[in-house]
Write an enzyme that holds these catalytic residues in place. Structure first.
Site, PDB file in Angstrom:
ATOM      1  N   ASN A   9      -3.062  -0.856   0.924  1.00 18.79           N
ATOM      2  CA  ASN A   9      -2.658  -0.353  -0.096  1.00 18.79           C
ATOM      3  C   ASN A   9      -1.352  -1.431  -0.680  1.00 18.79           C
ATOM      4  O   ASN A   9      -0.820  -0.415   0.589  1.00 18.79           O
ATOM      5  CB  ASN A   9      -2.833   1.424   0.357  1.00 18.79           C
ATOM      6  N   TRP A  10      -1.237  -1.437  -1.505  1.00 18.82           N
ATOM      7  CA  TRP A  10      -0.476  -2.313  -1.776  1.00 18.82           C
ATOM      8  C   TRP A  10       1.167  -1.148  -2.544  1.00 18.82           C
ATOM      9  O   TRP A  10       2.178  -1.829  -2.624  1.00 18.82           O
ATOM     10  CB  TRP A  10      -0.731  -3.552  -2.389  1.00 18.82           C
ATOM     11  N   LYS A  11       0.182  -0.807  -2.625  1.00 24.67           N
ATOM     12  CA  LYS A  11       0.802   0.648  -3.146  1.00 24.67           C
ATOM     13  C   LYS A  11       1.862  -0.077  -4.966  1.00 24.67           C
ATOM     14  O   LYS A  11       1.087  -0.586  -5.492  1.00 24.67           O
ATOM     15  CB  LYS A  11       2.623   1.278  -2.675  1.00 24.67           C
ATOM     16  N   HIS A  95      -3.850  10.377  -1.900  1.00 19.15           N
ATOM     17  CA  HIS A  95      -2.747   9.740  -1.008  1.00 19.15           C
ATOM     18  C   HIS A  95      -1.751  10.604  -0.282  1.00 19.15           C
ATOM     19  O   HIS A  95      -0.854  11.295  -2.047  1.00 19.15           O
ATOM     20  CB  HIS A  95      -2.476   8.306  -1.316  1.00 19.15           C
ATOM     21  N   GLU A  97       1.082  10.529  -1.215  1.00 21.83           N
ATOM     22  CA  GLU A  97       2.571  10.710  -2.376  1.00 21.83           C
ATOM     23  C   GLU A  97       1.992  10.923  -3.668  1.00 21.83           C
ATOM     24  O   GLU A  97       2.573  11.123  -4.336  1.00 21.83           O
ATOM     25  CB  GLU A  97       2.846   8.550  -2.639  1.00 21.83           C
ATOM     26  N   GLU A 170      -3.541  10.835   7.769  1.00 21.27           N
ATOM     27  CA  GLU A 170      -2.563   9.348   7.886  1.00 21.27           C
ATOM     28  C   GLU A 170      -1.206  10.664   7.922  1.00 21.27           C
ATOM     29  O   GLU A 170      -0.748  11.313   6.376  1.00 21.27           O
ATOM     30  CB  GLU A 170      -2.447   9.161   6.380  1.00 21.27           C
ATOM     31  N   GLY A 176       5.390   4.284   6.640  1.00 19.54           N
ATOM     32  CA  GLY A 176       6.958   3.957   5.857  1.00 19.54           C
ATOM     33  C   GLY A 176       8.166   4.435   7.465  1.00 19.54           C
ATOM     34  O   GLY A 176       8.936   3.946   6.916  1.00 19.54           O
ATOM     35  N   SER A 214       2.262   3.362   8.922  1.00 18.12           N
ATOM     36  CA  SER A 214       3.206   2.439  10.196  1.00 18.12           C
ATOM     37  C   SER A 214       2.448   1.520  11.266  1.00 18.12           C
ATOM     38  O   SER A 214       2.452   1.257  11.669  1.00 18.12           O
ATOM     39  CB  SER A 214       4.156   3.176  10.407  1.00 18.12           C
ATOM     40  N   GLY A 235      -0.154   0.343   4.875  1.00 20.49           N
ATOM     41  CA  GLY A 235       0.360  -0.069   3.681  1.00 20.49           C
ATOM     42  C   GLY A 235       1.569  -0.988   3.877  1.00 20.49           C
ATOM     43  O   GLY A 235       0.829  -2.024   3.462  1.00 20.49           O
ATOM     44  N   GLY A 236       2.612  -1.179   4.451  1.00 23.41           N
ATOM     45  CA  GLY A 236       3.742  -1.574   4.068  1.00 23.41           C
ATOM     46  C   GLY A 236       3.475  -3.475   4.561  1.00 23.41           C
ATOM     47  O   GLY A 236       2.839  -4.484   3.869  1.00 23.41           O
TER      48      GLY A 236
HETATM   49  P1  13P Z   1       2.582   1.949   5.962  1.00 22.69           P
HETATM   50  O1  13P Z   1       2.055   1.470   6.317  1.00 22.69           O
HETATM   51  O2  13P Z   1       3.571   1.427   4.896  1.00 22.69           O
HETATM   52  O3  13P Z   1       3.356   3.311   7.226  1.00 22.69           O
HETATM   53  O4  13P Z   1       1.699   2.999   4.650  1.00 22.69           O
HETATM   54  C1  13P Z   1       0.383   3.648   5.020  1.00 22.69           C
HETATM   55  C2  13P Z   1       0.342   4.009   3.947  1.00 22.69           C
HETATM   56  O5  13P Z   1       0.505   4.851   3.280  1.00 22.69           O
HETATM   57  C3  13P Z   1      -1.262   3.609   3.505  1.00 22.69           C
HETATM   58  O6  13P Z   1      -2.363   4.364   2.337  1.00 22.69           O
END
Ligand code: 13P
Length: 251
Positions: A9-11, A95, A97, A170, A176, A214, A235-236
């Site tokens: 997930n590149w956000k 998600h 966020e 999650e 993050g 993470s 994510g990251g």
């Molecule tokens: P991180 O891997 O950056 O913690 O993000 C997880 C995430 O929100 C994937 O959707």
């Protein structure tokens, strides 16, 4: 061995050039390592068209969001049928966020899920507790409520197409932050999610469950030892081709 899912997930990150480079780098590395798992990337919506031209059998394309409504006067929204036009295979819903920053309600999430079922786009539905809920030992109550709400509002579609749904656990506090639940916590939670699904209906036993929060090349293999865990939502670390590939290769 059943296929695992590794999703990136590149956000809201990157630009056109970096997104194309990241996609090309990921695809060629996956081809070299003969990856047998299902790898999905979720670029920002505006880059879906150029990236769709690059994706091959090696990688699936996902959207980070979809409108809860069919086509019409919904400025700024992108409908499920538009995503289908672009041959998008997957879409994220719920998600944290979007639940906590954009304030999406369960009703909006349910509309999105329905539209995706109607357009035969696979759904990765995110669930998870906040830090406060975790500290208050409310994790299972929160997860049960999130799962029951999803199922209650989409029973018909789910019964017909249970394989179109994947859950992603999650924990909000792990996203993050560099924090991850302990292996015993994860094992307990994944057994709980699996048994919650089975209790509602045995036809939900095919629903896959991912973990996100993470994930790094250093912890991916250990995390994947968890019973009932069918893959990872990254994510990251998915923004750096080498890290994402390292995660894919450790599984
Ligand atoms: P991180 O891997 O950056 O913690 O993000 C997880 C995430 O929100 C994937 O959707």
């Amino acid at each position: 061995m059943p296929k695992k899912i590794i999703a990136g997930n590149w956000k809201q990150n990157g630009n056109l050039k970096s997104s194309v480079t990241l996609t090309k780098g990921t695809i060629s590395a996956l081809a070299r390592m003969k990856c047998k798992h299902e790898v999905i990337i979720f670029p920002p919506s505006v880059y879906l068209i150029p990236i769709q031209k690059l994706v091959s059998k090696k990688i699936k394309l996902g959207s980070q969001n979809v409108s809860a409504y069919d086509d019409g006067a919904f400025t700024g929204e992108i409908s499920a049928s538009m995503l289908k036009d672009l041959k998008v295979n997957y879409c994220l819903v719920g998600h944290s966020e979007r639940r906590h920053i954009i304030n999406e309600t369960e009703r909006a999430l349910s509309g999105k899920v329905t539209r995706l079922f109607e357009n035969n786009i696979r759904i990765i539905y995110c669930i998870g507790e906040t830090l406060e809920e975790y500290k208050g030992r409310k994790t299972k109550t929160i997860l049960r409520n999130q799962i029951n709400s999803l199922i209650k509002q989409n029973k018909g579609n789910l019964k017909k197409h249970p394989k179109n749904l994947t859950l992603a656990y999650e924990p909000v506090w792990a996203i993050g932050t560099g924090l991850v639940p302990s292996m015993s916590e994860l094992s307990d939670i994944f057994s709980f999610i699996r048994s919650t699904l089975n209790k509602v209906d045995s036809c939900y036993s095919s629903i896959k469950i991912l973990y996100g929060g993470s994930v790094t090349p250093d912890n991916a293999a250990e995390l994947m030892k968890t019973n009932h865990m069918d893959g990872l939502l990254v994510g990251g670390a998915s923004l750096i081709s080498k890290k994402f590939i390292d995660i894919c290769s450790t599984i």
